[in-house]
Design an enzyme around this catalytic site. Structure first.
Site, PDB file in Angstrom:
ATOM      1  N   ASP A  28      67.809   0.667  91.346  1.00 25.61           N
ATOM      2  CA  ASP A  28      67.081  -0.859  91.053  1.00 25.61           C
ATOM      3  C   ASP A  28      67.711  -1.695  92.069  1.00 25.61           C
ATOM      4  O   ASP A  28      68.668  -1.328  92.851  1.00 25.61           O
ATOM      5  CB  ASP A  28      67.536  -1.316  89.587  1.00 25.61           C
TER       6      ASP A  28
ATOM      7  N   GLU B 129      65.872  -4.048  96.758  1.00 26.95           N
ATOM      8  CA  GLU B 129      64.998  -4.814  97.831  1.00 26.95           C
ATOM      9  C   GLU B 129      65.876  -5.183  99.300  1.00 26.95           C
ATOM     10  O   GLU B 129      65.190  -5.265 100.263  1.00 26.95           O
ATOM     11  CB  GLU B 129      64.461  -5.892  97.218  1.00 26.95           C
TER      12      GLU B 129
ATOM     13  N   ASP C 107      59.375  -5.947  87.158  1.00 24.26           N
ATOM     14  CA  ASP C 107      59.682  -6.737  86.020  1.00 24.26           C
ATOM     15  C   ASP C 107      58.253  -7.447  85.605  1.00 24.26           C
ATOM     16  O   ASP C 107      58.021  -8.713  85.788  1.00 24.26           O
ATOM     17  CB  ASP C 107      60.575  -7.870  86.277  1.00 24.26           C
TER      18      ASP C 107
HETATM   19  O1  MIG Z   1      68.444  -8.239  87.366  1.00 27.43           O
HETATM   20  O2  MIG Z   1      69.177  -3.632  85.048  1.00 27.43           O
HETATM   21  O3  MIG Z   1      63.387  -4.483  86.838  1.00 27.43           O
HETATM   22  O4  MIG Z   1      64.074  -2.791  84.868  1.00 27.43           O
HETATM   23  O5  MIG Z   1      66.373  -3.622  83.164  1.00 27.43           O
HETATM   24  C1  MIG Z   1      67.684  -7.418  86.463  1.00 27.43           C
HETATM   25  C2  MIG Z   1      68.745  -4.655  84.452  1.00 27.43           C
HETATM   26  C3  MIG Z   1      68.090  -6.001  86.990  1.00 27.43           C
HETATM   27  C4  MIG Z   1      65.698  -5.324  87.105  1.00 27.43           C
HETATM   28  C5  MIG Z   1      64.802  -4.060  86.729  1.00 27.43           C
HETATM   29  C6  MIG Z   1      65.052  -4.119  85.152  1.00 27.43           C
HETATM   30  C7  MIG Z   1      66.431  -3.683  84.500  1.00 27.43           C
HETATM   31  C8  MIG Z   1      67.184  -4.796  85.026  1.00 27.43           C
HETATM   32  N1  MIG Z   1      67.134  -5.146  86.581  1.00 27.43           N
END
Ligand code: MIG
Length: 806
Positions: free
Chosen positions: A399, A402, A482
């Site tokens: 995650d 980016e 999200d």
């Molecule tokens: O700032 O890990 O898109 O699926 O649950 C949020 C926590 C960070 C973003 C992801 C989301 C995940 C969440 N993450």
């Protein structure tokens, strides 16, 4: 050198005489701009252009092997024009302007170039312009919202963490600078710009009828793919950037996630509940809160005292664990934090131009970031998974790559952060974040994938990534980030996933039920489960701090509908898995717009022949949710032809057009006449072996065929012959139907003891006469389904003859 000799030849021939010759690439220079045109494969033209010199021949998307092949080009020289042709592709170059029109194999213009060498600006940027044809629709560019057909829109490539994105949000999380245009006649071509910098694609928004592609930097290095069918374009693109691997079969199972299941006991309770509720499922995800102070590659020992025992116990219930591992390593020197210490000792974290680490705030607080553009950093990162893999954790979730940074307006790292490229066939060099930003997530998921493959060479890796770049389909599945629990998002989400499939990413899903916003109503949650059950990746997930959103939430009626659809997915696994296996070879996605299978529907014009609201799973199943999902009003479904079948009743339909009365308990699914669909008895997890017979549902019609594919579902043994592949056909005749089981390939012995044939569209009340392997076999009729049911032995090859009794 080669380029000089080509230039010399051009100079000699410029006198105007026409003659033809063959070469493997054409290089021209005019006004300080160098142009190269080559054909790396049948139906594909590659065009590179640079000021003074060609851009570097290296890529994060197209492996060297795919770039290094060059087909012979036949060159015809006119006074100012060069005509090039190779297998199924051609080009016409204006030698004064260096405009390159791309032509198909028979010389028809695909894309008229209006810029040529003037595309290059003095400052390192570029702006290419081309003429679009009036009836072209545009698809692709990966994960974008807006309209389904991108014509008339403009899109930017800049990987961005876009919490609660909307229809108007652009850019989103991924950069896939590949699109295809498809005409009303179903003729397609594709264009892939292999450039990782911030770029913009304008499909006639600023200038009607004009395609313009511009960027602030990076190479003009693009490929035009000639199709002519949309599927051909996808295969040409897959030839360049690769196909997804065959994922473990459990990746097709239902996956339950939440931010976060916070303790060992909670994870166990979720697994237990999935089983006691009889919700078939394969995966539970663990989000950031399992970690010690949100530090990647740590575990909070108080809440998760024994990860290995947890993973092992869950595995006994047919549930695998997937753990999140974000790229932001806590900036924690001298604290015994292994991920920091190891990366620092090897000097693998990104730095500012002054030489100190770049540190940004994310979940762990101050964090440093691996420089994934170095092969050494990727290796080190991949090795970090050894502990979790040893504990029996099955997959990993990348995650925030980016990369996402908190508390800064840009939401990412400064553009002058220095990356060091030491990888593939790039010349080693330092560059800025402006070049590496859009590929950071792809390289993160690549490091994870390659690490897992090294740690367990005989196990298929599973990686889920949020950000990526073209070619990233070779390493990871992806989800759309999200989203919001709304009807609008449910609908847009389907179009996002279809467009991802048209962009090379077949293993895609969105958060079932919606991630953010107001919690979903029971009906919205139910509809999302129904549609999710047919998505390549079927994963329920929701933000922290929201009420429970698991499939059992709400009243018994809703829960039962969700259970029925999740169960149906498991019964369909043989079909889905065969489609996934085909995808790993062809690049044709699991989820498809109707026009991909039936390009002729585009001629119907209206709503792209249904492709805007309806979609297909594989070649045979057409799903038709309401165009206005929440509305109770009737709607019309136009099928791509006559004689389709209703998937749920098994009955043949009258006419092409169906009127549907929405019912929350139902999702209209139709079957192509000519389909042969394998199904299996219900299991609660792909880890459990089905018992009994394989079902083969035969829907007589033209072009009647289907495929079986099976293997152990998890290992690489299929690459060593341990698989089963079988093509099945059917032929209709005056007297009945013949089902031909072609010779089975591979050595895998399947679980089924025999086959139950369902011959749909059986109008007669009398059972057929059946001969299998020449021997008579009993048959019966299901009058409600209008199907003949026949049990036959497992058919390694041979035929079953079914005739109407006299
Ligand atoms: O700032 O890990 O898109 O699926 O649950 C949020 C926590 C960070 C973003 C992801 C989301 C995940 C969440 N993450």
């Amino acid at each position: 050198m080669r380029r000089n000799s080509v230039l010399a030849m051009v100079a000699l021939c410029a006198a105007g005489a026409l003659h033809a010759e063959t070469m493997d690439r054409m290089v021209l220079s005019r006004g300080g701009v160098v142009l190269e045109v080559s054909a790396p494969a049948s139906g594909i033209m590659r065009i590179r252009m640079g000021r003074g010199t060609l851009p570097e021949d290296a890529s994060w998307a197209v492996p060297a092997a795919a770039r290094r092949t060059r087909l012979p080009l036949n060159v015809t020289r006119g006074s100012d024009v060069l005509q090039l042709s190779a297998a199924h592709i051609g080009a016409r170059i204006d030698m004064r302007t260096l405009r390159v029109d791309v032509l198909d194999g028979v010389g028809k213009l695909l894309l008229a170039d209006l810029a040529g060498r003037s595309a290059l600006s003095g400052e390192g940027g570029f702006r290419m312009r081309g003429r679009m044809s009036g009836d072209d629709h545009v698809f692709g560019l990966g994960d974008k919202t807006g309209t389904f057909d991108r014509k008339g829109g403009a899109y930017t490539m800049w990987n961005s963490d876009t919490y609660k994105f909307t229809q108007a949000t652009d850019p989103l999380y991924k950069t896939i600078p590949f699109f295809m245009t498809v005409s009303d006649r179903g003729q397609a071509y594709g264009l892939f710009l292999d450039n990782t910098w911030r770029t913009t694609f304008d499909f006639g928004k600023t200038e009607r009828g004009m395609l313009s592609i511009s960027g602030e930097g990076g190479p003009v290095d693009y490929y035009v793919m000639a199709g002519p069918a949309p599927k051909d374009v996808l295969q040409q693109y897959a030839r360049l950037t690769g196909t997804p691997p065959l994922m473990p079969q459990w990746a097709l199972g239902f996956q339950q996630s939440k931010w976060s299941y916070k303790t060992d006991a909670e994870v166990r309770a979720i697994a237990q509940r999935l089983r006691s509720e009889r919700m078939p499922s394969d995966v539970v995800y663990m989000d950031i809160d399992y970690q010690d102070r949100s530090r990647p590659f740590t575990v909070n020992g108080a809440t998760f005292p024994d990860m290995r025992k947890l993973a092992t116990d869950l595995r006994g219930q047919g549930i695998r664990l997937v753990l999140i591992t974000d790229p932001h390593v806590a900036n924690a020197p001298g604290q015994g934090y292994a991920a920091y210490d190891g990366g620092a000792a090897r000097d693998l974290f990104l730095k500012l131009p002054g030489g100190q680490y770049y540190s940004g705030d994310v979940w762990p607080g101050a964090a440093v970031f691996p420089d994934f553009s170095r092969v050494q950093a990727r290796r080190w990162w991949g090795d970090l998974y050894a502990g979790f893999v040893g504990d029996g954790v099955a997959g990993f979730w990348n995650d925030m790559n980016e990369p996402s940074i908190f508390n800064v307006p840009s939401k990412t790292m400064p553009l002058d952060v220095v990356h060091r490229i030491e990888s593939d066939d790039f010349a080693p060099r330092s560059t800025s974040h402006a070049e590496m930003h859009n590929v950071y997530g792809q390289l993160n998921s690549r490091a994870t994938y390659e690490g897992l493959a090294r740690l367990q060479p005989d196990v298929r890796p599973f990686v889920l990534t949020r950000a990526t770049y073209a070619g990233g389909q070779r390493y990871a599945a992806t989800w759309t980030g999200d989203n919001v629990s709304s009807w609008q998002h449910l609908k847009t989400g389907m179009q996002q996933l279809v467009n991802l499939g048209l962009s090379g990413f077949s293993w895609v899903g969105n958060d079932v039920g919606g991630y953010a916003g107001e919690p979903p109503s029971p009906e919205l949650l139910t509809r999302w489960f129904q549609l999710g059950a047919f998505m390549p990746l079927f994963r329920a997930h929701a933000e922290t701090g929201r009420p429970d959103q698991e499939p059992w939430v709400g009243d018994a009626v809703q829960v039962e509908i969700r259970r029925r659809f999740i169960s149906e997915r498991y019964r369909l696994l043989p079909y889905l898995y065969a489609t996934a296996e085909e995808n790993s070879r062809s690049g044709i996605p699991l989820l498809r717009p109707v026009f991909l299978n039936f390009p002729s529907v585009l001629a119907n014009g209206d709503r792209l022949g249904g492709s805007e609201d309806q979609f297909m799973v594989g070649g045979d199943l057409l799903l038709a949710p309401s165009p206005t999902l929440e509305s109770p009003g009737d709607y019309n479904v136009e099928l791509p032809g006559k004689d389709w079948y209703d998937y749920w009743t098994g009955r043949r339909l009258d006419g092409k057009s169906q009127t549907v009365k929405p019912d929350i308990a139902q999702l209209p699914v139709y079957v192509r006449p000519g389909a042969i669909i394998p199904k299996q008895p219900l299991v609660q997890s792909t880890a459990f072996v089905p018992e009994g017979r394989l079902e083969l549902h035969v829907y007589p019609g033209a072009d009647c065929h289907g495929d079986l594919y099976a293997d152990d579902g998890i290992s690489m043994a299929y690459q060593r012959g341990s698989f089963l592949r079988q093509h099945i056909r059917c032929e209709e005749s005056q007297s009945g139907l013949k089902i031909l089981f072609e010779q089975r390939e591979g050595s895998w012995r399947p679980w089924w003891s025999g086959v139950e044939l369902y011959i749909h569209g059986w109008e007669s009340d009398a059972p057929p006469e059946v001969h299998a392997f020449g021997a008579a076999v009993a048959a019966s009729v299901d009058r409600a389904q209008k199907a003949a049911l026949i049990q036959v032995p497992d058919m390694v090859n041979g035929s079953v003859e079914i005739s109407r009794s006299r």
